[in-house]
Design a protein around this motif. Structure first.
Motif, PDB file in Angstrom:
ATOM      1  N   THR A 173      -4.866   1.867 -33.932  1.00  0.00           N
ATOM      2  CA  THR A 173      -3.712   1.267 -34.602  1.00  0.00           C
ATOM      3  C   THR A 173      -3.950  -0.214 -34.853  1.00  0.00           C
ATOM      4  N   GLY A 174      -4.629  -0.897 -33.937  1.00  0.00           N
ATOM      5  CA  GLY A 174      -4.971  -2.304 -34.153  1.00  0.00           C
ATOM      6  C   GLY A 174      -5.907  -2.473 -35.337  1.00  0.00           C
ATOM      7  N   GLU A 175      -6.871  -1.578 -35.463  1.00  0.00           N
ATOM      8  CA  GLU A 175      -7.804  -1.627 -36.587  1.00  0.00           C
ATOM      9  C   GLU A 175      -7.061  -1.458 -37.914  1.00  0.00           C
ATOM     10  N   ILE A 176      -6.106  -0.549 -37.941  1.00  0.00           N
ATOM     11  CA  ILE A 176      -5.333  -0.296 -39.162  1.00  0.00           C
ATOM     12  C   ILE A 176      -4.451  -1.497 -39.494  1.00  0.00           C
ATOM     13  N   LEU A 177      -3.679  -1.949 -38.519  1.00  0.00           N
ATOM     14  CA  LEU A 177      -2.730  -3.035 -38.762  1.00  0.00           C
ATOM     15  C   LEU A 177      -3.411  -4.352 -39.125  1.00  0.00           C
ATOM     16  N   ASN A 178      -4.616  -4.573 -38.634  1.00  0.00           N
ATOM     17  CA  ASN A 178      -5.339  -5.820 -38.923  1.00  0.00           C
ATOM     18  C   ASN A 178      -6.364  -5.663 -40.051  1.00  0.00           C
ATOM     19  N   ASP A 179      -6.386  -4.521 -40.720  1.00  0.00           N
ATOM     20  CA  ASP A 179      -7.355  -4.270 -41.789  1.00  0.00           C
ATOM     21  C   ASP A 179      -7.098  -5.215 -42.966  1.00  0.00           C
ATOM     22  N   PRO A 180      -8.059  -6.111 -43.280  1.00  0.00           N
ATOM     23  CA  PRO A 180      -7.852  -7.081 -44.367  1.00  0.00           C
ATOM     24  C   PRO A 180      -7.655  -6.402 -45.731  1.00  0.00           C
ATOM     25  N   MET A 236       1.165  16.293 -21.842  1.00  0.00           N
ATOM     26  CA  MET A 236       0.574  14.971 -21.628  1.00  0.00           C
ATOM     27  C   MET A 236       1.506  13.936 -22.233  1.00  0.00           C
ATOM     28  N   ALA A 237       1.706  12.855 -21.506  1.00  0.00           N
ATOM     29  CA  ALA A 237       2.596  11.791 -21.965  1.00  0.00           C
ATOM     30  C   ALA A 237       1.767  10.632 -22.498  1.00  0.00           C
ATOM     31  N   PHE A 238       1.913  10.375 -23.784  1.00  0.00           N
ATOM     32  CA  PHE A 238       1.242   9.227 -24.388  1.00  0.00           C
ATOM     33  C   PHE A 238       2.270   8.137 -24.610  1.00  0.00           C
ATOM     34  N   SER A 239       1.839   6.914 -24.484  1.00  0.00           N
ATOM     35  CA  SER A 239       2.724   5.776 -24.750  1.00  0.00           C
ATOM     36  C   SER A 239       1.890   4.656 -25.372  1.00  0.00           C
ATOM     37  N   PRO A 240       1.481   4.851 -26.627  1.00  0.00           N
ATOM     38  CA  PRO A 240       0.677   3.814 -27.263  1.00  0.00           C
ATOM     39  C   PRO A 240       1.475   2.519 -27.397  1.00  0.00           C
ATOM     40  N   GLN A 241       0.810   1.419 -27.156  1.00  0.00           N
ATOM     41  CA  GLN A 241       1.448   0.104 -27.229  1.00  0.00           C
ATOM     42  C   GLN A 241       1.063  -0.577 -28.525  1.00  0.00           C
ATOM     43  N   VAL A 242       1.913  -1.488 -28.983  1.00  0.00           N
ATOM     44  CA  VAL A 242       1.595  -2.266 -30.172  1.00  0.00           C
ATOM     45  C   VAL A 242       0.446  -3.198 -29.805  1.00  0.00           C
TER      46      VAL A 242
END
Length: 188
Positions: A173-180, A25-31
């Motif tokens: 990943t958005g939840e992690i990167l934006n975690d206050p 399976m090919a994953f390509s998560p985006q920022v």
């Protein structure tokens, strides 16, 4: 005669292609969309590790047949490392291997269970990422988990399953990167 032969051959070719099951399976998560977190460039070091206990990312389960395991086409650790490096840079951090403040991203689970049913399928997938952050005096450890379910008729196609997992990875990943709490900790 040639036309009849071609007419009979094409369905056999397509049937042969249809029976080929992909092995990866090919994953390509985006920022994901990242909010600016720092007023000045705070140096941090980043390390991504894969601590999963299994090598596969998908398990296809159908009653009466052997369970089929499918691996990733690229190591998920590398894909996530790219996303987190780009994401933390967008958030205003300077990636520096010698920085005092560090973040270790631990991929603990990345799995999809696809169950074939009589009139369709159900895919349940989950991602678990632990983050271990250190500054000059303290350590912060947090776990982030995302789950999803996808149902459909007939048999699942890989593109749909990959897209759904990419969305789940983007959400987490958005939840992690934006975690206050994480961002405040890294700026101490």
């Amino acid at each position: 005669m040639k036309r009849l032969l071609l007419t009979l051959t094409f369905p056999l070719l397509f049937a042969g292609c249809a029976s080929q099951n992909p092995t990866h399976m090919a994953f390509s998560p985006q920022v994901p969309n990242i909010s600016q977190q720092t007023a000045q460039r705070v140096p941090i070091s980043i390390e991504t590790v894969d601590t999963r206990t299994v090598d596969y990312v998908a398990r296809f389960i159908e009653e009466g047949t052997k369970t089929r395991l499918v691996g990733p086409s690229e190591p998920p650790k590398l894909l996530l490392d790219e996303v987190f490096r780009a994401g933390f840079s967008q958030a205003g951090y300077q990636i520096d291997p010698s920085a005092t403040n560090s973040v270790q991203i631990q991929l603990e689970e990345l799995q999809m269970d696809v169950t074939k049913k009589t009139f369709g399928y159900e895919a349940k997938h989950s991602v678990l990422i632990a983050v271990q952050a250190k500054n000059s005096t303290q350590e912060l450890v947090k776990r982030y988990k995302a789950k999803g379910t996808l149902k459909g008729p007939l048999t699942p196609d890989f593109a749909t399953l990959e897209l759904d997992m990419n969305k789940l990875l983007g959400q987490l990943t958005g939840e992690i990167l934006n975690d206050p709490e994480l961002n405040q900790f890294l700026q101490q």
